[in-house]
Scaffold this motif. Structure first.
Motif, PDB file in Angstrom:
ATOM      1  N   GLY A 344      62.041  16.334  41.655  1.00  0.00           N
ATOM      2  CA  GLY A 344      61.978  16.905  40.317  1.00  0.00           C
ATOM      3  C   GLY A 344      63.275  17.560  39.892  1.00  0.00           C
ATOM      4  O   GLY A 344      63.706  17.424  38.732  1.00  0.00           O
ATOM      5  N   VAL A 345      63.924  18.267  40.819  1.00  0.00           N
ATOM      6  CA  VAL A 345      65.206  18.892  40.489  1.00  0.00           C
ATOM      7  C   VAL A 345      66.243  17.831  40.143  1.00  0.00           C
ATOM      8  O   VAL A 345      67.015  17.983  39.174  1.00  0.00           O
ATOM      9  CB  VAL A 345      65.682  19.771  41.669  1.00  0.00           C
ATOM     10  N   TYR A 346      66.274  16.745  40.901  1.00  0.00           N
ATOM     11  CA  TYR A 346      67.243  15.690  40.619  1.00  0.00           C
ATOM     12  C   TYR A 346      66.947  14.986  39.306  1.00  0.00           C
ATOM     13  O   TYR A 346      67.872  14.569  38.596  1.00  0.00           O
ATOM     14  CB  TYR A 346      67.274  14.679  41.771  1.00  0.00           C
ATOM     15  N   VAL A 347      65.681  14.841  38.942  1.00  0.00           N
ATOM     16  CA  VAL A 347      65.348  14.238  37.647  1.00  0.00           C
ATOM     17  C   VAL A 347      65.867  15.112  36.512  1.00  0.00           C
ATOM     18  O   VAL A 347      66.435  14.612  35.526  1.00  0.00           O
ATOM     19  CB  VAL A 347      63.824  14.031  37.549  1.00  0.00           C
ATOM     20  N   LEU A 348      65.687  16.430  36.639  1.00  0.00           N
ATOM     21  CA  LEU A 348      66.182  17.345  35.604  1.00  0.00           C
ATOM     22  C   LEU A 348      67.696  17.266  35.473  1.00  0.00           C
ATOM     23  O   LEU A 348      68.236  17.341  34.360  1.00  0.00           O
ATOM     24  CB  LEU A 348      65.765  18.780  35.930  1.00  0.00           C
ATOM     25  N   MET A 361      67.330  26.849  39.375  1.00  0.00           N
ATOM     26  CA  MET A 361      66.447  28.021  39.330  1.00  0.00           C
ATOM     27  C   MET A 361      64.981  27.607  39.258  1.00  0.00           C
ATOM     28  O   MET A 361      64.116  28.212  39.921  1.00  0.00           O
ATOM     29  CB  MET A 361      66.827  28.899  38.139  1.00  0.00           C
ATOM     30  N   LEU A 362      64.681  26.573  38.477  1.00  0.00           N
ATOM     31  CA  LEU A 362      63.300  26.095  38.398  1.00  0.00           C
ATOM     32  C   LEU A 362      62.853  25.506  39.737  1.00  0.00           C
ATOM     33  O   LEU A 362      61.708  25.709  40.166  1.00  0.00           O
ATOM     34  CB  LEU A 362      63.170  25.046  37.290  1.00  0.00           C
ATOM     35  N   GLY A 363      63.744  24.761  40.399  1.00  0.00           N
ATOM     36  CA  GLY A 363      63.408  24.232  41.717  1.00  0.00           C
ATOM     37  C   GLY A 363      63.163  25.335  42.733  1.00  0.00           C
ATOM     38  O   GLY A 363      62.258  25.231  43.581  1.00  0.00           O
ATOM     39  N   LEU A 687      75.598  31.222  39.364  1.00  0.00           N
ATOM     40  CA  LEU A 687      74.138  31.225  39.364  1.00  0.00           C
ATOM     41  C   LEU A 687      73.577  29.924  39.919  1.00  0.00           C
ATOM     42  O   LEU A 687      72.530  29.913  40.594  1.00  0.00           O
ATOM     43  CB  LEU A 687      73.617  31.452  37.933  1.00  0.00           C
ATOM     44  N   PHE A 688      74.255  28.821  39.657  1.00  0.00           N
ATOM     45  CA  PHE A 688      73.809  27.539  40.205  1.00  0.00           C
ATOM     46  C   PHE A 688      73.834  27.565  41.732  1.00  0.00           C
ATOM     47  O   PHE A 688      72.881  27.119  42.395  1.00  0.00           O
ATOM     48  CB  PHE A 688      74.678  26.403  39.670  1.00  0.00           C
ATOM     49  N   PHE A 689      74.914  28.066  42.292  1.00  0.00           N
ATOM     50  CA  PHE A 689      75.000  28.123  43.747  1.00  0.00           C
ATOM     51  C   PHE A 689      73.955  29.080  44.327  1.00  0.00           C
ATOM     52  O   PHE A 689      73.359  28.788  45.369  1.00  0.00           O
ATOM     53  CB  PHE A 689      76.406  28.551  44.174  1.00  0.00           C
ATOM     54  N   ALA A 690      73.731  30.206  43.666  1.00  0.00           N
ATOM     55  CA  ALA A 690      72.707  31.133  44.149  1.00  0.00           C
ATOM     56  C   ALA A 690      71.326  30.466  44.138  1.00  0.00           C
ATOM     57  O   ALA A 690      70.566  30.559  45.123  1.00  0.00           O
ATOM     58  CB  ALA A 690      72.701  32.396  43.289  1.00  0.00           C
TER      59      ALA A 690
END
Length: 843
Positions: A344-348, A361-363, A687-690
């Motif tokens: 799902g994260v990769y689809v987003l 963050m959603l993942g 934030l992406f890395f966190a």
């Protein structure tokens, strides 16, 4: 520059407030105009530095009464009831012959029925050169044209029909986009609400830690009665342990025995017993504390007996800490849930449904909700501990250094020098940049290399009218390749060399670097023709003239400047309307230029020597004193990066070095306006890395990474013995490459090392450990080129490029990075097979 001209702009506005404009014609609705506003990057200096107090004296604009029209006017209602145009607000008595760098940023004037606004760009003229000395093309690029004469009232019937058809198509497209947006928001919001509910329904795991002490003569035993059917028992034990498989004949170890007996009943006629033995090697010096975890499948809710024994050479007591947790889902289901979340994260990210930071963050939220459902919800303190703060500190410190460094003009200067070195030829210049990036990344961190190279590359491509995206992707690919050459170039290599068990096997800094560098040099030089082949049909030059490209980028900057302003007051509303009007007029000018422009793709620059002289006049060092300070601090930081791995007396990690370097430069540069520096920091990237760190650790808690390692070991054991080494090298190489392109290679490498060590020490397998470790390192490093989030350098490069207005998507990187990963991994696999199978190295 913008701050200097702001006061002049406000003075002109105050001088011309009372001038009205009565002749407005062919006004469009605000709704039609609002459709033109898109998502573009933000310009920081104007929108956040606009002083609204002086505007209150010059233009009293009721909030919400500013309407933008496409004919070049912004009618605003005055308190006396008369209408006037915002064009007249900024129109003043000017003398175009005296325009210099100190002139106002925006200026309106009239010339043959044309109202235009001039925008000064200091990169095209010197400090005291007059604007009217510039070429006609430059003046067209930096003036705002808008017809103020009446539009023609007579139009042909065919054009009216065409316009009506366009309006219908536009309304249909807008309706479809609106439906898609509403559906996307509804689905994602529902999923977020469900994950939030599941996460809040279950408490944190609150099983306390139990402190025990065992010796050769004293053991420890405990009974667990609060257990349920179809559950897993998760044990966590902390103590002075080491990694790898234990040697029962010569090594000290701890034996943990888990036993459960199910009595006869309705389901079973005979009693059934299950016993698990878990051996953990003990460190000889009793110094290193390690936390180990293992999960056991239990039969039923019957009591469980846990016994801990120690097998030591003396009667010394070993202190241990122990806790347990009941999990309500089996391992296969946990792995399936983790796979669904990762997909799902990769689809987003792939389809750009949301920004990659929000996707991570959603993942993370979905993974935490899954952990809560299975009974293993972590506490807030635990989740915060999952974040790798050393990496975030390294990124933040280097972002601050680069932000200050960019004010010196050094990046523009380097771009011109690179153009001069390549003698105006594009491909030699690209190969030189890629080679330098690969060499630097072998001794520096990949993230540091790309943070220094990305601004230089963007400026160079802007000067040569190249598309920076393709050049940046090529650079980051070679950065990841070069980082695999040494033990300090990439984090997986650092993890491998730092492992004490691998050092006992002879894998130290010198041997690892010697073997890997030879293979990476082979991969590197065979990658240049592969890159040229992949770029064979790529148009590196922009298909439009540099005037059109820069005008598009100017529209991008002005529009996002307007979007940043929050119209909380009447004055801010007026400023936002003026900026939006400028965007509309620039778009009108762009459409006129596109109609008359004949598309010509630029060829090799024949007049490169003459262009070099012009570029050297425009792009020069602007602050030599600041440049000396920046070079000095950056040199010390890079030097400490390099010697950090060789000098054990320096107790500073890479993150601390970067933070200290940024503090040194902030003091030396005497930065007064700290907010400008902070606005140049890529907070979205941090934030992406966190979020990515939390996501990967949560997936590891869901047994995904352990499952991949166990399945790899099972596949290797199933191969016949005479072909086992070759198949094992191929499997470890490709599984590591594919896994590292999908998940973070740092936890994957840390998980695979003990799996490979245990596999090599298994008497039934009989494999040397060195070929497996080198295959792991080669695959984990080269696999980062597979996807945009496969390596940290990829994400950092994409973030900086997006900040400059040249962001590239997941698929744009995938179309070039994944084929490059496949081909380079094939070359690396051939090198591993030739050296280990053919030549018998490291056996």
């Amino acid at each position: 520059m913008y701050l200097e001209n702001k006061n002049n702009l406000e003075i002109e506005m105050s001088q011309t407030t009372a001038q009205g404009h009565q002749g407005m014609s062919s006004l469009r609705s605000p709704q039609a105009v609002a459709a033109n506003f898109g998502e573009l990057r933000l310009l920081q200096d104007i929108s956040e530095r606009m002083d609204t107090q002086k505007l209150q004296q010059s233009a009293v604009l009721p909030s919400g009464q500013c309407v933008i029209h496409t004919d070049g006017f912004v009618p605003v209602r005055q308190e006396d009831g008369h209408n006037f145009s915002a064009v007249n607000i900024l129109r003043g008595k000017t003398n175009s012959a005296n325009l210099t760098e100190k002139s106002p940023l925006l200026r309106f004037a009239e010339d043959d029925g044309m109202t235009y606004m001039s925008l000064h760009n200091p990169s095209f003229v010197g400090g005291e050169e007059l604007w009217d000395n510039g070429s006609l093309d430059q003046d067209k690029r930096f003036r705002l044209g808008s017809e103020v004469t009446s539009l023609s009232l007579s139009r042909s019937s065919s054009s009216e029909k065409s316009e009506s058809r366009d309006n219908i198509n536009f309304r249909l497209t807008s309706s479809m986009k609106c439906c898609f947006t509403v559906s996307k928001i509804a689905i994602m919001f529902t999923i977020v609400i469900l994950c939030s509910l599941f996460f809040s329904m279950y408490p944190d795991r609150d099983n306390p830690w139990r402190m025990v002490a065992v010796s050769s003569t004293d053991s420890f035993s405990m009974n667990l009665t609060d257990f349920r059917d179809n559950a897993l028992l998760k044990l966590q034990v902390g103590g002075p342990f080491t990694g790898g498989m234990v040697d029962l004949t010569s090594q000290e170890y701890i034996l943990i025995q888990v036993e459960q007996t199910e009595e006869p009943g309705q389901r079973r006629r005979r009693a059934q017993q299950v016993i698990y033995n878990w051996t953990i090697p003990v460190h000889s010096e009793r110094s290193d504390q390690m936390l180990v975890t293992k999960t056991f499948e239990m039969l039923s809710s019957e009591p469980i007996i846990i016994t801990i024994q120690s097998f030591l050479r003396d009667n010394e007591v070993v202190p241990l800490s122990l806790t347990h947790q009941s999990l309500y889902v089996n391992v296969e289901t946990q792995v399936a849930i983790a796979g669904i979340i990762l997909t799902g994260v990769y689809v987003l990210i792939i389809f750009e449904i949301v920004h990659r930071t929000l996707a991570a963050m959603l993942g993370s939220l979905a993974a935490l909700a899954a952990l809560a459902i299975i009974g293993d919800r972590p506490s807030l303190v635990t989740v915060v501990e999952w974040i790798d703060y050393e990496t975030l500190s390294l990124l933040f410190g280097m972002m601050v250094l680069v932000a200050i460094f960019s004010d010196t003009g050094f990046f523009d200067y380097c771009a011109v020098k690179a153009y001069q070195l390549s003698r105006g030829r594009v491909w030699p210049m690209i190969l030189i940049l890629c080679l330098i990036a690969a060499i630097l990344s072998a001794f520096l961190d990949n993230v540091t290399t790309m943070m220094l190279f990305t601004p230089v590359t963007i400026r160079l491509c802007e000067v040569l009218n190249l598309d920076p995206r393709h050049v940046l992707i090529a650079e980051v690919i070679f950065t990841n390749i070069g980082g695999a050459a040494t033990a300090v170039g990439d984090p997986p290599n650092v993890i491998i060399v730092s492992n004490q068990d691998l050092r006992k096997e002879g894998i130290d800094f010198a041997s690892f670097t010697g073997y890997m560098s030879l293979g990476i040099v082979l991969v590197l030089f065979t990658s240049f023709p592969i890159l040229r082949m992949l770029y064979w049909n790529k148009k590196l030059y922009n298909k439009e003239s540099i005037e059109i490209v820069e005008l598009k980028h100017e529209i991008l900057v002005w529009r996002q400047t307007a979007q940043r302003i929050n119209p909380a007051s009447r004055e801010e509303t007026a400023v936002k309307c003026l900026l939006m009007q400028k965007v509309l007029n620039l778009e009108n000018l762009l459409r006129k230029m596109m109609k008359t422009f004949q598309k010509q793709i630029s060829q090799e620059d024949k007049n490169w020597e003459q262009n070099i002289q012009e570029l050297q006049k425009k792009h020069r060092i602007t602050d030599k004193v600041l440049l000396v300070k920046c070079v000095s601090v950056l040199g010390v930081v890079i030097f400490m990066f390099f010697i950090n791995s060789f000098v054990p007396s320096i107790h500073l990690e890479l993150g601390w070095i970067a933070i200290l370097g940024s503090l040194w430069l902030l003091v030396l540069a005497d930065i007064q306006d700290f907010e400008i520096i902070l606005h140049r920091v890529e907070w979205a990237t941090l934030l992406f890395f966190a979020g990515l760190f939390v996501l990967m650790e949560a997936l590891a808690q869901l047994q995904l990474i352990d499952y991949i390692g166990e399945q790899t070991a099972l596949l290797i054991k199933a191969v016949p013995e005479d072909q086992r080494l070759a198949i094992a090298i191929i499997l470890v190489m490709w599984i590591s490459a594919l896994a590292s392109s999908l998940i973070d290679n740092i936890p994957f490498t840390a998980t695979m090392i003990p799996v490979l060590i245990n596999l090599s020490q298994d008497a039934d397998v009989n494999l040397p450990v060195k070929p497996l470790i080198y295959a792991l390192a080669m695959g984990a490093c080269l696999g980062g080129n597979g996807t945009l989030i496969g390596a940290s350098a990829n994400v950092v490069c994409a973030g900086i490029a997006e900040q400059h207005g040249y962001g590239f998507s997941f698929m744009e990187f995938f179309r070039l990075g994944f084929p490059m990963m496949i081909l380079t991994c094939m070359i690396g696999m051939c090198y591993l097979l030739a050296t280990h199978i053919g030549l018998g190295w490291n056996m």
